[in-house]
Design a protein around this motif. Structure first.
Motif, PDB file in Angstrom:
ATOM      1  N   VAL A 153       0.833  -1.207   0.000  1.00  0.00           N
ATOM      2  CA  VAL A 153       0.000   0.000   0.000  1.00  0.00           C
ATOM      3  C   VAL A 153       0.866   1.255   0.000  1.00  0.00           C
ATOM      4  N   ALA A 154       2.058   1.174   0.600  1.00  0.00           N
ATOM      5  CA  ALA A 154       2.962   2.322   0.636  1.00  0.00           C
ATOM      6  C   ALA A 154       3.681   2.543  -0.690  1.00  0.00           C
ATOM      7  N   ASP A 155       3.646   1.555  -1.572  1.00  0.00           N
ATOM      8  CA  ASP A 155       4.306   1.676  -2.878  1.00  0.00           C
ATOM      9  C   ASP A 155       3.387   2.448  -3.821  1.00  0.00           C
ATOM     10  N   PRO A 156       3.840   3.590  -4.364  1.00  0.00           N
ATOM     11  CA  PRO A 156       2.955   4.395  -5.219  1.00  0.00           C
ATOM     12  C   PRO A 156       2.438   3.661  -6.448  1.00  0.00           C
ATOM     13  N   ARG A 157       3.113   2.623  -6.868  1.00  0.00           N
ATOM     14  CA  ARG A 157       2.651   1.865  -8.040  1.00  0.00           C
ATOM     15  C   ARG A 157       1.312   1.204  -7.766  1.00  0.00           C
ATOM     16  N   PHE A 158       1.078   0.800  -6.519  1.00  0.00           N
ATOM     17  CA  PHE A 158      -0.166   0.106  -6.213  1.00  0.00           C
ATOM     18  C   PHE A 158      -1.359   1.032  -6.370  1.00  0.00           C
ATOM     19  N   ALA A 159      -1.299   2.191  -5.743  1.00  0.00           N
ATOM     20  CA  ALA A 159      -2.413   3.144  -5.841  1.00  0.00           C
ATOM     21  C   ALA A 159      -2.629   3.587  -7.282  1.00  0.00           C
ATOM     22  N   ARG A 160      -1.537   3.701  -8.031  1.00  0.00           N
ATOM     23  CA  ARG A 160      -1.637   4.146  -9.415  1.00  0.00           C
ATOM     24  C   ARG A 160      -2.241   3.073 -10.321  1.00  0.00           C
ATOM     25  N   THR A 161      -1.967   1.805 -10.014  1.00  0.00           N
ATOM     26  CA  THR A 161      -2.296   0.724 -10.938  1.00  0.00           C
ATOM     27  C   THR A 161      -3.566  -0.033 -10.586  1.00  0.00           C
ATOM     28  N   VAL A 162      -3.867  -0.169  -9.302  1.00  0.00           N
ATOM     29  CA  VAL A 162      -5.009  -1.008  -8.937  1.00  0.00           C
ATOM     30  C   VAL A 162      -6.296  -0.420  -9.531  1.00  0.00           C
ATOM     31  N   PRO A 163      -7.034  -1.213 -10.285  1.00  0.00           N
ATOM     32  CA  PRO A 163      -8.280  -0.704 -10.882  1.00  0.00           C
ATOM     33  C   PRO A 163      -9.421  -0.740  -9.875  1.00  0.00           C
ATOM     34  N   ALA A 164     -10.475  -0.007 -10.180  1.00  0.00           N
ATOM     35  CA  ALA A 164     -11.692  -0.142  -9.386  1.00  0.00           C
ATOM     36  C   ALA A 164     -12.213  -1.569  -9.550  1.00  0.00           C
ATOM     37  N   MET A 165     -12.990  -2.016  -8.568  1.00  0.00           N
ATOM     38  CA  MET A 165     -13.441  -3.408  -8.593  1.00  0.00           C
ATOM     39  C   MET A 165     -14.399  -3.644  -9.767  1.00  0.00           C
ATOM     40  N   PRO A 166     -14.357  -4.847 -10.329  1.00  0.00           N
ATOM     41  CA  PRO A 166     -15.301  -5.196 -11.395  1.00  0.00           C
ATOM     42  C   PRO A 166     -16.740  -5.058 -10.894  1.00  0.00           C
ATOM     43  N   LEU A 167     -17.615  -4.656 -11.767  1.00  0.00           N
ATOM     44  CA  LEU A 167     -19.013  -4.427 -11.384  1.00  0.00           C
ATOM     45  C   LEU A 167     -19.853  -5.653 -11.705  1.00  0.00           C
ATOM     46  N   HIS A 168     -19.578  -6.748 -11.008  1.00  0.00           N
ATOM     47  CA  HIS A 168     -20.280  -8.007 -11.241  1.00  0.00           C
ATOM     48  C   HIS A 168     -21.077  -8.395 -10.007  1.00  0.00           C
ATOM     49  N   ASP A 169     -22.265  -8.901 -10.202  1.00  0.00           N
ATOM     50  CA  ASP A 169     -23.041  -9.385  -9.061  1.00  0.00           C
ATOM     51  C   ASP A 169     -22.384 -10.596  -8.409  1.00  0.00           C
ATOM     52  N   ASP A 170     -21.628 -11.367  -9.198  1.00  0.00           N
ATOM     53  CA  ASP A 170     -20.987 -12.574  -8.666  1.00  0.00           C
ATOM     54  C   ASP A 170     -19.499 -12.342  -8.409  1.00  0.00           C
ATOM     55  N   LEU A 171     -19.127 -11.110  -8.051  1.00  0.00           N
ATOM     56  CA  LEU A 171     -17.717 -10.769  -7.887  1.00  0.00           C
ATOM     57  C   LEU A 171     -17.040 -11.629  -6.826  1.00  0.00           C
ATOM     58  N   LEU A 172     -17.699 -11.864  -5.704  1.00  0.00           N
ATOM     59  CA  LEU A 172     -17.080 -12.668  -4.649  1.00  0.00           C
ATOM     60  C   LEU A 172     -16.766 -14.072  -5.149  1.00  0.00           C
ATOM     61  N   ASP A 173     -17.674 -14.660  -5.919  1.00  0.00           N
ATOM     62  CA  ASP A 173     -17.427 -15.994  -6.477  1.00  0.00           C
ATOM     63  C   ASP A 173     -16.236 -15.969  -7.435  1.00  0.00           C
ATOM     64  N   GLU A 174     -16.173 -14.924  -8.250  1.00  0.00           N
ATOM     65  CA  GLU A 174     -15.076 -14.799  -9.214  1.00  0.00           C
ATOM     66  C   GLU A 174     -13.737 -14.634  -8.494  1.00  0.00           C
ATOM     67  N   MET A 175     -13.733 -13.851  -7.425  1.00  0.00           N
ATOM     68  CA  MET A 175     -12.510 -13.671  -6.637  1.00  0.00           C
ATOM     69  C   MET A 175     -12.081 -14.989  -6.001  1.00  0.00           C
ATOM     70  N   ALA A 176     -13.045 -15.748  -5.497  1.00  0.00           N
ATOM     71  CA  ALA A 176     -12.725 -17.029  -4.863  1.00  0.00           C
ATOM     72  C   ALA A 176     -12.141 -18.008  -5.878  1.00  0.00           C
ATOM     73  N   LYS A 177     -12.730 -18.068  -7.066  1.00  0.00           N
ATOM     74  CA  LYS A 177     -12.217 -18.962  -8.106  1.00  0.00           C
ATOM     75  C   LYS A 177     -10.778 -18.614  -8.456  1.00  0.00           C
ATOM     76  N   THR A 178     -10.497 -17.324  -8.566  1.00  0.00           N
ATOM     77  CA  THR A 178      -9.160 -16.898  -8.950  1.00  0.00           C
ATOM     78  C   THR A 178      -8.177 -17.094  -7.804  1.00  0.00           C
ATOM     79  N   ALA A 179      -8.630 -16.922  -6.569  1.00  0.00           N
ATOM     80  CA  ALA A 179      -7.737 -17.124  -5.418  1.00  0.00           C
ATOM     81  C   ALA A 179      -7.232 -18.555  -5.342  1.00  0.00           C
TER      82      ALA A 179
END
Length: 345
Positions: A196-222
């Motif tokens: 979080v202290a690295d400026p690249r993170f704040a610059r690069t991290v996108p807003a979260m995907p706008l999916h109703d099943d986002l939690l499921d998608e995150m779990a699959k990818t994790a």
């Protein structure tokens, strides 16, 4: 669960006097007891674990000393990041739950503190979730207290950011900028702070995907990330997301929507903290559930449980329990692969 809830509750109470370590460690005993019980452990297996766990925990955690601290419904928010006051805040929340209800206290507390699912290296939300699973007021109180005194918010404004098209695209953007990220920090909390202290993170991290099943998608990818790396932080991404699912089942939709951006940021920060590894191309073009099993000689769940129930390996126990619970929801072979791999490690 074969053991009586009253017996499990007695064992959980015996763990309530352990402090929350200011270095970010957490007493795993209660969480493991619940996971073992849910996997069918006998009373003797739980007591054996508890005896050994208490001996080991004294190395990391000192028994809480009696401390006089007046906490009220008006003043409890003042305990934000006051790690030394964990035990007293836990007692206050437990009494509050007894006077009202777990759901009322859960909603009121989460509405008044910064949403911070990475707190205490994701263990705060895991302990809260497991407490909710067995409806144990002391463990629910402990999870809430850990979220308050170990609060680790990630404050990044999404207003001028485009949402990622999906989870994999969002992580790919981070990987392009932060692949190979490394830090001298050892524990998960400090590694996330370094990201979080690295400026690249704040610059690069996108807003979260706008999916109703986002939690499921995150779990699959994790589980893809864990199966690819077998990284300790990736393990906590898997167990932390499962915990979030359990907590969300007790929250109103409005509060879930309020919490999700913080969960996305915590997830992305955890991913970046392990070096933002590129996810295998074959996974990028297919649903994680379509990935073939790596191991033809995998043991089935029943055999995994039989070995796990006599173990003292806290993170292994919770990971196998989580993999099974997530497998019941989404039968990806990666969950069985990962459970077998961690047992064999």
């Amino acid at each position: 669960m074969h053991i009586k809830l009253s017996t499990l509750g007695e064992m959980l109470e015996s763990q309530s006097s352990f402090l929350l370590d200011p270095e970010g460690f957490s007493n795993h005993g209660p969480m493991v007891l619940i996971a073992l019980a849910k996997m069918g452990a006998s009373e003797q297996q739980l007591r054996t674990y508890l005896t050994n766990s208490n001996q080991e925990n004294r190395f990391h955690s000192e028994l809480a000393q009696a401390k006089k601290l007046s906490i009220t419904q008006q003043t409890w928010p003042q305990q934000l990041n006051q790690t030394d006051n964990f035990s007293q805040l836990q007692i206050f929340f437990k009494n509050w739950i007894t006077q009202t209800s777990a759901d009322q206290v859960l909603i009121e507390v989460l509405n008044q503190i910064p949403a911070a699912p990475a707190s205490v290296a994701f263990h705060a939300i895991i302990r809260l979730a497991y407490g909710l699973e067995v409806n144990h007021s002391g463990e629910i109180a402990a999870g809430l207290a850990a979220l308050v005194v170990g609060n680790l918010p990630i404050s990044i404004e999404f207003r001028n950011k485009e949402p990622a098209a999906n989870v994999l695209d969002g992580l790919a953007a981070l990987s392009t900028e932060m692949k190979g990220f490394d830090t001298q920090e050892i524990n998960i909390t400090d590694r996330i702070r370094a990201v979080v202290a690295d400026p690249r993170f704040a610059r690069t991290v996108p807003a979260m995907p706008l999916h109703d099943d986002l939690l499921d998608e995150m779990a699959k990818t994790a589980i893809v990330i864990y199966s690819q790396t077998h990284n300790f932080t990736a393990l906590h991404m898997v167990t932390g997301l499962h915990a979030a699912r359990l907590v969300f089942s007790r929250l109103p939709i409005s509060l879930i929507k309020q919490f999700m951006p913080s969960l996305w940021l915590a997830y992305c920060a955890a991913y970046a903290s392990i070096g933002a590894p590129q996810i295998a191309p074959k996974i990028l073009t297919a649903e994680p559930t379509a990935a073939p099993s790596k191991h033809l000689n995998n043991q089935p769940w029943e055999a995994l449980f039989a070995q796990t129930l006599n173990s003292q390996r806290d993170h292994m126990i919770k990971m196998i329990y989580t993999c099974h619970q997530e497998y019941l929801r989404d039968p990806s072979p990666l969950y069985l692969d990962s459970a077998n791999a961690i047992l064999a490690s």
